[in-house]
Motif scaffolding. Sequence first.
Motif, mmCIF file in Angstrom:
data_model
loop_
_atom_site.group_PDB
_atom_site.id
_atom_site.type_symbol
_atom_site.label_atom_id
_atom_site.label_comp_id
_atom_site.label_asym_id
_atom_site.label_seq_id
_atom_site.Cartn_x
_atom_site.Cartn_y
_atom_site.Cartn_z
ATOM 1 N N GLN A 11 0.833 -1.204 0.000
ATOM 2 C CA GLN A 11 0.000 0.000 0.000
ATOM 3 C C GLN A 11 0.870 1.259 0.000
ATOM 4 O OE1 GLN A 11 -2.483 0.523 3.460
ATOM 5 N NE2 GLN A 11 -3.903 1.815 2.339
ATOM 6 N N LEU A 12 1.877 1.301 0.863
ATOM 7 C CA LEU A 12 2.745 2.470 0.948
ATOM 8 C C LEU A 12 3.600 2.633 -0.303
ATOM 9 C CD1 LEU A 12 3.817 1.974 4.649
ATOM 10 C CD2 LEU A 12 2.471 3.906 3.769
ATOM 11 N N ARG A 13 4.118 1.523 -0.814
ATOM 12 C CA ARG A 13 4.964 1.574 -2.006
ATOM 13 C C ARG A 13 4.182 2.104 -3.203
ATOM 14 N NH1 ARG A 13 5.371 -1.418 -6.233
ATOM 15 N NH2 ARG A 13 4.202 -3.201 -5.428
ATOM 16 N N VAL A 14 2.967 1.585 -3.405
ATOM 17 C CA VAL A 14 2.136 2.026 -4.526
ATOM 18 C C VAL A 14 1.735 3.493 -4.350
ATOM 19 C CG1 VAL A 14 -0.100 1.681 -5.670
ATOM 20 C CG2 VAL A 14 1.343 -0.285 -5.124
ATOM 21 N N ALA A 15 1.394 3.887 -3.127
ATOM 22 C CA ALA A 15 1.015 5.276 -2.860
ATOM 23 C C ALA A 15 2.159 6.243 -3.173
ATOM 24 C CB ALA A 15 0.577 5.436 -1.406
ATOM 25 N N LYS A 16 3.395 5.794 -2.976
ATOM 26 C CA LYS A 16 4.566 6.629 -3.268
ATOM 27 C C LYS A 16 4.972 6.536 -4.739
ATOM 28 C CE LYS A 16 5.840 7.734 1.071
ATOM 29 N NZ LYS A 16 6.144 9.020 1.597
ATOM 30 N N GLY A 17 4.321 5.648 -5.493
ATOM 31 C CA GLY A 17 4.639 5.497 -6.902
ATOM 32 C C GLY A 17 5.959 4.795 -7.164
ATOM 33 N N LEU A 18 6.375 3.958 -6.207
ATOM 34 C CA LEU A 18 7.641 3.232 -6.347
ATOM 35 C C LEU A 18 7.403 1.818 -6.856
ATOM 36 C CD1 LEU A 18 9.396 4.149 -2.979
ATOM 37 C CD2 LEU A 18 10.027 4.956 -5.246
ATOM 38 N N SER A 19 8.226 1.382 -7.785
ATOM 39 C CA SER A 19 8.189 -0.015 -8.201
ATOM 40 C C SER A 19 8.916 -0.838 -7.142
ATOM 41 C CB SER A 19 8.889 -0.190 -9.549
ATOM 42 O OG SER A 19 10.274 0.096 -9.423
ATOM 43 N N GLN A 20 8.722 -2.138 -7.181
ATOM 44 C CA GLN A 20 9.461 -3.013 -6.267
ATOM 45 C C GLN A 20 10.959 -2.854 -6.506
ATOM 46 O OE1 GLN A 20 7.995 -6.991 -6.886
ATOM 47 N NE2 GLN A 20 6.245 -6.682 -5.524
ATOM 48 N N GLU A 21 11.335 -2.703 -7.756
ATOM 49 C CA GLU A 21 12.746 -2.568 -8.103
ATOM 50 C C GLU A 21 13.361 -1.296 -7.520
ATOM 51 O OE1 GLU A 21 15.593 -2.971 -12.029
ATOM 52 O OE2 GLU A 21 13.436 -2.748 -12.310
ATOM 53 N N ARG A 22 12.667 -0.179 -7.645
ATOM 54 C CA ARG A 22 13.189 1.090 -7.112
ATOM 55 C C ARG A 22 13.275 1.066 -5.580
ATOM 56 N NH1 ARG A 22 14.397 4.978 -10.633
ATOM 57 N NH2 ARG A 22 13.330 4.980 -12.618
ATOM 58 N N LEU A 23 12.255 0.502 -4.946
ATOM 59 C CA LEU A 23 12.269 0.383 -3.493
ATOM 60 C C LEU A 23 13.439 -0.484 -3.050
ATOM 61 C CD1 LEU A 23 10.983 0.756 -0.666
ATOM 62 C CD2 LEU A 23 9.676 -1.303 -1.136
ATOM 63 N N ALA A 24 13.601 -1.619 -3.706
ATOM 64 C CA ALA A 24 14.676 -2.542 -3.359
ATOM 65 C C ALA A 24 16.043 -1.882 -3.520
ATOM 66 C CB ALA A 24 14.591 -3.796 -4.216
ATOM 67 N N LEU A 25 16.241 -1.191 -4.618
ATOM 68 C CA LEU A 25 17.513 -0.527 -4.871
ATOM 69 C C LEU A 25 17.812 0.515 -3.794
ATOM 70 C CD1 LEU A 25 19.904 -0.183 -6.829
ATOM 71 C CD2 LEU A 25 18.548 1.547 -8.023
ATOM 72 N N ALA A 26 16.821 1.324 -3.456
ATOM 73 C CA ALA A 26 17.006 2.371 -2.451
ATOM 74 C C ALA A 26 17.239 1.790 -1.053
ATOM 75 C CB ALA A 26 15.792 3.302 -2.434
ATOM 76 N N ALA A 27 16.631 0.632 -0.769
ATOM 77 C CA ALA A 27 16.767 0.011 0.554
ATOM 78 C C ALA A 27 17.970 -0.930 0.642
ATOM 79 C CB ALA A 27 15.485 -0.748 0.906
ATOM 80 N N GLY A 28 18.599 -1.198 -0.498
ATOM 81 C CA GLY A 28 19.753 -2.087 -0.504
ATOM 82 C C GLY A 28 19.387 -3.559 -0.351
ATOM 83 N N ILE A 29 18.233 -3.936 -0.911
ATOM 84 C CA ILE A 29 17.785 -5.338 -0.855
ATOM 85 C C ILE A 29 17.422 -5.811 -2.259
ATOM 86 C CG2 ILE A 29 17.017 -5.278 1.549
ATOM 87 C CD1 ILE A 29 14.196 -4.765 0.614
ATOM 88 N N ASP A 30 17.184 -7.100 -2.414
ATOM 89 C CA ASP A 30 16.849 -7.687 -3.701
ATOM 90 C C ASP A 30 15.386 -7.444 -4.060
ATOM 91 O OD1 ASP A 30 17.671 -9.535 -5.918
ATOM 92 O OD2 ASP A 30 16.046 -10.743 -5.053
ATOM 93 N N ARG A 31 15.107 -7.183 -5.342
ATOM 94 C CA ARG A 31 13.743 -6.923 -5.782
ATOM 95 C C ARG A 31 12.833 -8.122 -5.545
ATOM 96 N NH1 ARG A 31 9.995 -8.583 -8.379
ATOM 97 N NH2 ARG A 31 11.307 -10.094 -9.423
ATOM 98 N N ALA A 32 13.338 -9.303 -5.791
ATOM 99 C CA ALA A 32 12.529 -10.506 -5.569
ATOM 100 C C ALA A 32 12.165 -10.645 -4.090
ATOM 101 C CB ALA A 32 13.265 -11.742 -6.063
ATOM 102 N N TYR A 33 13.060 -10.218 -3.226
ATOM 103 C CA TYR A 33 12.803 -10.259 -1.785
ATOM 104 C C TYR A 33 11.630 -9.344 -1.441
ATOM 105 C CZ TYR A 33 13.820 -10.088 3.239
ATOM 106 O OH TYR A 33 13.741 -10.169 4.606
ATOM 107 N N VAL A 34 11.585 -8.160 -2.046
ATOM 108 C CA VAL A 34 10.477 -7.226 -1.811
ATOM 109 C C VAL A 34 9.158 -7.899 -2.200
ATOM 110 C CG1 VAL A 34 9.423 -5.022 -2.481
ATOM 111 C CG2 VAL A 34 11.876 -5.146 -2.066
ATOM 112 N N GLY A 35 9.133 -8.589 -3.325
ATOM 113 C CA GLY A 35 7.928 -9.287 -3.756
ATOM 114 C C GLY A 35 7.497 -10.352 -2.773
ATOM 115 N N ARG A 36 8.474 -11.096 -2.248
ATOM 116 C CA ARG A 36 8.144 -12.139 -1.272
ATOM 117 C C ARG A 36 7.624 -11.536 0.025
ATOM 118 N NH1 ARG A 36 13.077 -14.125 -3.225
ATOM 119 N NH2 ARG A 36 14.128 -13.649 -1.253
ATOM 120 N N VAL A 37 8.180 -10.414 0.442
ATOM 121 C CA VAL A 37 7.693 -9.731 1.653
ATOM 122 C C VAL A 37 6.258 -9.266 1.423
ATOM 123 C CG1 VAL A 37 7.984 -7.735 3.185
ATOM 124 C CG2 VAL A 37 9.993 -9.051 2.467
ATOM 125 N N GLU A 38 5.992 -8.677 0.270
ATOM 126 C CA GLU A 38 4.633 -8.212 -0.034
ATOM 127 C C GLU A 38 3.624 -9.354 -0.070
ATOM 128 O OE1 GLU A 38 4.366 -5.711 -3.482
ATOM 129 O OE2 GLU A 38 5.493 -4.101 -2.526
#
Length: 90
Positions: A13-40
Amino acid sequence: MDARAIIGWNLRQLRVAKGLSQERLALAAGIDRAYVGRVERGSENVTISTLEAIAKVLSVPLAVLLTEPVEGAAVPSPLRAGRRSKNPPG
Protein backbone atom coordinates in the motif's frame (compact mmCIF):
# COMPACT_ATOMS: atom_id res chain seq x y z
CA MET A 1 -4.19 -11.65 9.56
CA ASP A 2 -0.72 -12.84 10.58
CA ALA A 3 2.28 -10.52 11.03
CA ARG A 4 3.87 -11.34 7.67
CA ALA A 5 0.59 -10.62 5.85
CA ILE A 6 0.16 -7.33 7.72
CA ILE A 7 3.68 -6.20 6.82
CA GLY A 8 3.19 -7.24 3.18
CA TRP A 9 -0.16 -5.45 2.94
CA ASN A 10 1.22 -2.24 4.41
CA LEU A 11 4.39 -2.38 2.35
CA ARG A 12 2.49 -2.72 -0.91
CA GLN A 13 0.00 0.00 0.00
CA LEU A 14 2.75 2.47 0.95
CA ARG A 15 4.96 1.57 -2.01
CA VAL A 16 2.14 2.03 -4.53
CA ALA A 17 1.01 5.28 -2.86
CA LYS A 18 4.57 6.63 -3.27
CA GLY A 19 4.64 5.50 -6.90
CA LEU A 20 7.64 3.23 -6.35
CA SER A 21 8.19 -0.02 -8.20
CA GLN A 22 9.46 -3.01 -6.27
CA GLU A 23 12.75 -2.57 -8.10
CA ARG A 24 13.19 1.09 -7.11
CA LEU A 25 12.27 0.38 -3.49
CA ALA A 26 14.68 -2.54 -3.36
CA LEU A 27 17.51 -0.53 -4.87
CA ALA A 28 17.01 2.37 -2.45
CA ALA A 29 16.77 0.01 0.55
CA GLY A 30 19.75 -2.09 -0.50
CA ILE A 31 17.79 -5.34 -0.86
CA ASP A 32 16.85 -7.69 -3.70
CA ARG A 33 13.74 -6.92 -5.78
CA ALA A 34 12.53 -10.51 -5.57
CA TYR A 35 12.80 -10.26 -1.79
CA VAL A 36 10.48 -7.23 -1.81
CA GLY A 37 7.93 -9.29 -3.76
CA ARG A 38 8.14 -12.14 -1.27
CA VAL A 39 7.69 -9.73 1.65
CA GLU A 40 4.63 -8.21 -0.03
CA ARG A 41 3.14 -11.68 -0.55
CA GLY A 42 3.78 -12.52 3.12
CA SER A 43 6.03 -15.45 2.31
CA GLU A 44 9.23 -14.02 3.82
CA ASN A 45 10.26 -13.52 7.45
CA VAL A 46 11.71 -10.03 7.27
CA THR A 47 14.23 -8.75 9.83
CA ILE A 48 13.81 -5.56 11.83
CA SER A 49 16.91 -4.13 10.12
CA THR A 50 15.33 -4.68 6.72
CA LEU A 51 12.04 -3.19 7.89
CA GLU A 52 13.95 -0.13 9.12
CA ALA A 53 15.59 0.28 5.70
CA ILE A 54 12.24 -0.06 3.93
CA ALA A 55 10.51 2.39 6.30
CA LYS A 56 13.30 4.91 5.74
CA VAL A 57 12.90 4.72 1.96
CA LEU A 58 9.12 5.09 2.33
CA SER A 59 9.59 8.00 4.81
CA VAL A 60 7.32 6.43 7.42
CA PRO A 61 7.84 5.31 11.02
CA LEU A 62 8.62 1.60 11.33
CA ALA A 63 5.41 1.08 13.33
CA VAL A 64 3.32 1.93 10.25
CA LEU A 65 4.50 -1.29 8.59
CA LEU A 66 3.30 -3.28 11.63
CA THR A 67 -0.16 -1.69 11.95
CA GLU A 68 -3.08 -4.02 11.16
CA PRO A 69 -5.21 -2.70 8.28
CA VAL A 70 -8.80 -1.66 8.93
CA GLU A 71 -11.22 -4.56 8.49
CA GLY A 72 -12.64 -4.55 4.99
CA ALA A 73 -9.90 -2.30 3.57
CA ALA A 74 -9.48 -2.57 -0.19
CA VAL A 75 -6.53 -4.55 -1.50
CA PRO A 76 -3.79 -2.14 -2.64
CA SER A 77 -3.88 -1.67 -6.43
CA PRO A 78 -0.82 -2.49 -8.52
CA LEU A 79 1.12 0.21 -10.31
CA ARG A 80 0.54 0.67 -14.01
CA ALA A 81 2.77 -1.70 -15.98
CA GLY A 82 5.63 -0.47 -18.11
CA ARG A 83 8.38 2.06 -17.79
CA ARG A 84 7.82 5.74 -17.24
CA SER A 85 8.40 7.96 -20.23
CA LYS A 86 11.60 10.02 -20.13
CA ASN A 87 9.77 12.82 -21.94
CA PRO A 88 6.50 13.77 -20.25
CA PRO A 89 3.59 14.36 -22.64
CA GLY A 90 2.85 17.92 -23.42
